[in-house]
Design a protein around this motif. Structure first.
Motif, short mmCIF file in Angstrom:
data_model
loop_
_atom_site.label_atom_id
_atom_site.label_comp_id
_atom_site.label_asym_id
_atom_site.label_seq_id
_atom_site.Cartn_x
_atom_site.Cartn_y
_atom_site.Cartn_z
N GLY A 284 1.18 -1.07 0.46
CA GLY A 284 -0.19 0.07 0.13
C GLY A 284 0.61 1.11 0.05
O GLY A 284 0.66 2.11 -0.28
N GLN A 285 1.70 1.49 0.38
CA GLN A 285 2.83 2.34 0.89
C GLN A 285 3.52 2.45 -0.13
O GLN A 285 4.21 3.52 -1.16
CB GLN A 285 3.87 2.81 2.29
N ILE A 286 3.83 1.45 -0.87
CA ILE A 286 4.62 1.72 -2.86
C ILE A 286 3.75 1.47 -3.33
O ILE A 286 3.80 3.30 -4.22
CB ILE A 286 5.26 0.32 -2.84
N SER A 287 1.78 1.67 -3.26
CA SER A 287 1.32 1.72 -4.43
C SER A 287 0.44 3.65 -4.07
O SER A 287 0.30 4.07 -5.26
CB SER A 287 0.24 0.92 -4.33
N LYS A 288 1.26 4.28 -3.79
CA LYS A 288 0.58 5.46 -3.48
C LYS A 288 2.23 6.35 -2.83
O LYS A 288 1.83 7.76 -3.33
CB LYS A 288 0.15 5.67 -1.64
N SER A 289 2.91 5.83 -3.46
CA SER A 289 5.06 6.50 -3.75
C SER A 289 4.54 7.18 -5.21
O SER A 289 4.18 7.17 -6.03
CB SER A 289 5.55 5.48 -2.89
N VAL A 290 5.14 8.38 -4.97
CA VAL A 290 6.22 9.48 -6.62
C VAL A 290 6.92 8.07 -6.82
O VAL A 290 7.02 8.53 -7.58
CB VAL A 290 6.06 10.93 -5.48
N LEU A 291 7.63 7.25 -6.11
CA LEU A 291 8.07 6.46 -6.66
C LEU A 291 8.05 5.23 -8.25
O LEU A 291 8.40 5.15 -8.91
CB LEU A 291 9.08 5.27 -6.03
N LEU A 292 6.45 5.50 -7.81
CA LEU A 292 6.35 4.58 -8.85
C LEU A 292 5.23 5.19 -10.07
O LEU A 292 4.26 5.84 -9.38
CB LEU A 292 5.09 3.31 -8.32
N GLY A 293 5.47 5.07 -11.12
CA GLY A 293 5.04 5.17 -12.23
C GLY A 293 4.02 4.74 -13.02
O GLY A 293 3.82 3.10 -12.75
N LYS A 294 3.34 4.45 -14.26
CA LYS A 294 2.46 3.96 -14.55
C LYS A 294 3.06 2.79 -16.00
O LYS A 294 2.06 1.89 -16.07
CB LYS A 294 1.22 4.86 -15.83
N ASP A 295 4.06 3.27 -16.62
CA ASP A 295 4.45 2.01 -16.98
C ASP A 295 5.60 1.68 -16.17
O ASP A 295 6.99 1.13 -16.43
CB ASP A 295 5.50 2.94 -18.09
N SER A 296 6.55 1.23 -14.51
CA SER A 296 6.63 0.44 -14.03
C SER A 296 6.74 -0.86 -13.70
O SER A 296 5.21 -1.22 -14.15
CB SER A 296 7.01 1.49 -13.01
#
Length: 343
Positions: A284-296
């Motif tokens: 859940g923390q990763i899904s809301k992070s700015v580190l994750l993009g739509k093509d990650s």
């Protein structure tokens, strides 16, 4: 008459005065300069009650400002109060005969000192000193599986302090990623975030197979200095590696502080110690992070019996495979899932 003899006379008189109320023990006075022992009753001077008790005063037979070659007087007094001599009565008695009451009353008795010594020894027996832990050591059981640094050996700690991803799992993960990215021979160029990096095996594999930069997140300073850093240097990827010695949770909370405004990562690997992680909270923390993009892409290693969601943020689950007691889940964009299915 000296203070000691005068005190002896008064105490003897007190003993005779209380005869018949409290049976006083016989009085014994030692002529030795080391110790004089007086057994007396102080009912007539220091209060009355129904039951006798015994109190104890230790003091020198000379004032305390004199040289240390003094005798000692030990006064045992029976009273009917059941409480022995009160502090103020002891002080008056000592001051009357020229002794420093504050000094004598502040000194612990030999009985209390013996009790403390026994208690201390008992604690030492119950709580033996901890033996120093043996020094941590390493061995070379891992290797890079493909790409530029293929077959190079990597350091890993002996024991279970750090549990690297099994090579069969790592090989399968990179084969899936390469196929999903449309280039089976190598990875799509991009930036990789290696969470719980430990030995750095996953991130180094990514660099060997075509990634442009890897950020390693590892909280154990010894692992960083004696395992991770030597592995990066040995494989020749020092210039394209960044190490963050910090807890993963803190790194995710302050992502922009650690990596700046460089945008999301193309790949994120999550290989935590199983029993120390709540996968629901972590994902859940990763899904809301700015580190994750739509093509990650996200690579997650997790234990048998853990329920993983079918999506993580805007990403969908591409695959979920089992290797014994270990599971491997990979999340990616929908276009990658369609491309893999078509293949």
């Amino acid at each position: 008459m000296s203070p000691l003899l005068e005190l002896q006379s008064v105490l003897c008189a007190n003993t005779r005065a209380t005869k018949g109320k409290v049976s006083a023990p016989p009085m014994a006075v030692s002529s030795s300069p080391i110790l004089s022992l007086l057994l007396v009753s102080t009912h007539a001077k220091l209060g009355s009650s129904s039951s006798p008790s015994l109190s104890l005063i230790n003091f020198s037979s000379r004032p305390t400002n004199r040289p240390s070659s003094s005798s000692s007087v030990v006064v045992f007094s029976y009273t009917e109060s059941g409480q022995g001599l009160a502090s103020k009565d002891k002080k008056l008695l000592l001051e009357r005969y020229g002794f420093d009451a504050d000094v004598f009353l502040s000194q612990p008795s030999s009985k209390s000192r013996r009790g403390k010594d026994r208690l201390k020894k008992g604690r030492e027996k119950q709580d033996p000193p901890e033996e120093p832990k043996p020094p941590r050591t390493t061995h070379k059981l891992l290797q890079v599986l493909g790409g530029r640094a293929r077959r190079k050996k990597l350091l890993s700690p002996k024991g279970m302090d750090v549990r690297p991803m099994m090579e069969v799992v790592k090989g399968a993960a990179f084969d899936i990623l390469q196929a999903a990215g449309g280039c089976p021979a190598s990875l799509r160029p991009g930036r990789w975030l290696d969470l719980y990096s430990g030995t750095g095996s996953v991130g180094i594999e990514a660099l060997s197979r075509g990634c442009s930069e890897v950020h390693f997140v590892e909280m154990d300073p010894w692992v960083v200095s004696d395992v991770l850093s030597p592995n990066i240097k040995w494989t020749g990827f020092l210039d394209v590696s960044v190490i963050h010695t910090v807890r993963v949770e803190k790194f995710l909370e302050r992502a922009e502080q650690f990596v700046g405004n460089t945008g999301p990562f193309d790949y994120i690997s999550v290989t935590p110690p199983y029993i120390e992680v709540d996968y629901g909270i972590l994902m859940g923390q990763i899904s809301k992070s700015v580190l994750l993009g739509k093509d990650s892409f996200i690579v997650v290693e997790y234990p048998l019996g853990t329920d993983m969601l079918e999506s993580c943020g805007c990403l969908v689950k591409i695959t979920d495979r089992r290797f014994g007691r270990t599971h491997l889940a990979i999340y990616g964009p929908e276009w990658a899932q369609k491309k893999r299915r078509s293949r």
